[in-house]
Design a protein around this motif. Sequence first.
Motif, mmCIF file in Angstrom:
data_model
loop_
_atom_site.group_PDB
_atom_site.id
_atom_site.type_symbol
_atom_site.label_atom_id
_atom_site.label_comp_id
_atom_site.label_asym_id
_atom_site.label_seq_id
_atom_site.Cartn_x
_atom_site.Cartn_y
_atom_site.Cartn_z
ATOM 1 N N LYS A 16 0.830 -1.205 0.000
ATOM 2 C CA LYS A 16 0.000 0.000 0.000
ATOM 3 C C LYS A 16 0.867 1.259 0.000
ATOM 4 C CE LYS A 16 -4.194 -1.812 2.209
ATOM 5 N NZ LYS A 16 -5.056 -1.751 3.433
ATOM 6 N N TYR A 17 1.896 1.269 0.838
ATOM 7 C CA TYR A 17 2.767 2.455 0.904
ATOM 8 C C TYR A 17 3.481 2.660 -0.426
ATOM 9 C CZ TYR A 17 6.293 5.719 2.559
ATOM 10 O OH TYR A 17 7.099 6.839 2.721
ATOM 11 N N TRP A 18 3.998 1.592 -0.987
ATOM 12 C CA TRP A 18 4.711 1.689 -2.267
ATOM 13 C C TRP A 18 3.782 2.222 -3.351
ATOM 14 C CZ3 TRP A 18 4.372 -0.902 -7.058
ATOM 15 C CH2 TRP A 18 5.498 -0.787 -7.896
ATOM 16 N N ALA A 46 -2.040 0.510 -8.681
ATOM 17 C CA ALA A 46 -3.103 -0.169 -7.937
ATOM 18 C C ALA A 46 -2.488 -1.236 -7.034
ATOM 19 C CB ALA A 46 -4.107 -0.804 -8.900
ATOM 20 N N HIS A 47 -3.100 -1.438 -5.887
ATOM 21 C CA HIS A 47 -2.712 -2.528 -4.988
ATOM 22 C C HIS A 47 -3.814 -3.574 -4.994
ATOM 23 C CE1 HIS A 47 -2.842 -4.217 -0.708
ATOM 24 N NE2 HIS A 47 -1.901 -4.876 -1.364
ATOM 25 N N ASP A 84 11.481 -0.128 8.693
ATOM 26 C CA ASP A 84 10.071 0.247 8.770
ATOM 27 C C ASP A 84 9.480 0.227 7.362
ATOM 28 O OD1 ASP A 84 10.968 2.569 7.538
ATOM 29 O OD2 ASP A 84 10.737 3.832 9.311
ATOM 30 N N VAL A 85 8.209 0.582 7.251
ATOM 31 C CA VAL A 85 7.527 0.468 5.959
ATOM 32 C C VAL A 85 8.145 1.384 4.901
ATOM 33 C CG1 VAL A 85 5.328 0.848 4.777
ATOM 34 C CG2 VAL A 85 5.372 -0.400 6.950
ATOM 35 N N PRO A 86 8.387 2.690 5.178
ATOM 36 C CA PRO A 86 8.996 3.532 4.140
ATOM 37 C C PRO A 86 10.375 3.043 3.710
ATOM 38 C CG PRO A 86 7.984 4.900 5.837
ATOM 39 C CD PRO A 86 7.987 3.495 6.354
ATOM 40 N N GLU A 87 11.179 2.578 4.667
ATOM 41 C CA GLU A 87 12.509 2.076 4.307
ATOM 42 C C GLU A 87 12.402 0.814 3.451
ATOM 43 O OE1 GLU A 87 15.102 3.520 8.213
ATOM 44 O OE2 GLU A 87 13.999 1.625 8.271
ATOM 45 N N ARG A 143 11.620 1.768 -0.072
ATOM 46 C CA ARG A 143 12.783 2.282 -0.806
ATOM 47 C C ARG A 143 13.695 1.136 -1.254
ATOM 48 N NH1 ARG A 143 12.305 6.563 2.984
ATOM 49 N NH2 ARG A 143 13.758 5.569 4.434
ATOM 50 N N VAL A 144 13.861 0.149 -0.377
ATOM 51 C CA VAL A 144 14.655 -1.016 -0.774
ATOM 52 C C VAL A 144 13.960 -1.759 -1.908
ATOM 53 C CG1 VAL A 144 15.593 -3.227 0.008
ATOM 54 C CG2 VAL A 144 15.716 -1.228 1.518
ATOM 55 N N LEU A 145 12.638 -1.839 -1.848
ATOM 56 C CA LEU A 145 11.887 -2.502 -2.915
ATOM 57 C C LEU A 145 12.145 -1.812 -4.251
ATOM 58 C CD1 LEU A 145 9.782 -4.539 -3.925
ATOM 59 C CD2 LEU A 145 7.999 -2.944 -3.182
#
Length: 287
Positions: free
Chosen positions: A123-125, A134-135, A265-268, A271-273
């Motif tokens: 969702k964040y990505w 879309a997710h 965490d989710v934002p990090e 970013r790795v994704l």
Amino acid sequence: MQHAVGSPLPPPHQTGHGPAAGWSPAAHHPGPQQPGAHQGSAPVPPPPGYPAPPPAPSPHAPPPQHASVPPVPDTTGHVPLPPAGPVGVPSVPPAAAAPDPAGTTLAVLLIGPAGAGKTSVAKYWADHRRVPTAHISLDDVREWVRSGFADPQSGWNDNSEAQYRLARRTCGFAARNFLANGISCILDDAVFPDRPVVGLGGWKRHVGPGLLPVVLLPGLDIVLERNAERSGNRRLTDEEVARIHGRMAGWYGSGLPIIDNSQLDVPETARVLDDVLARSIASPPQW
């Protein structure tokens, strides 16, 4: 996962229909007639103020040519959509240009055990991309079935397997339609490396060879902690979580990119994704 009684009403008045059709001033305003004159004799001149009628066509004249009426444009607001098709492998950019997954239309499959953070990261990505994204969560689509839902927690059987297959096919159909219309997709599912029915083959068949799989695999203590925060049928027993996590370890050595987000965490993790996807675009994994 979910009439009328009585005589018919006259049709509404339309131009060229009804009592006024074919109306002409001469028909309703006859000029003075001579006594003994018969209908159909010499033409009656129009009264003052009315234009003279056009001359009667010659019986030997060719029929008049009518201008073609252009078709009425469709004003219903219908927008034709491109047909969906299997997602192809992303094109490799020139060597001089680094791949930019944030601005590329992609199909991503996020794999991981329960509690890995797949849905939160997906969702964040999707929320933070520069292109429409879309997710699609397989668990959400499975739960569209309300009455008769086959919960795998009650045991993996023919019904739960059939509903899983149906949900995966529905997700694939939705992803192809989104992608055909320029909208990226990220799907999430607990895909097992040792179980063909819930393996990658079905996803590749339903979405296409361009699907980019990425595995999220934090440590067991992390997934146990996250699972404890869940409720309803999304919460599993600790024994089941440990069993699923152990089977997911089979992705090591598979050639698929794996992200250990135990300390992220989710934002990090998102970013790795992006970094992992940039490498996958440049060199798609073999699966």
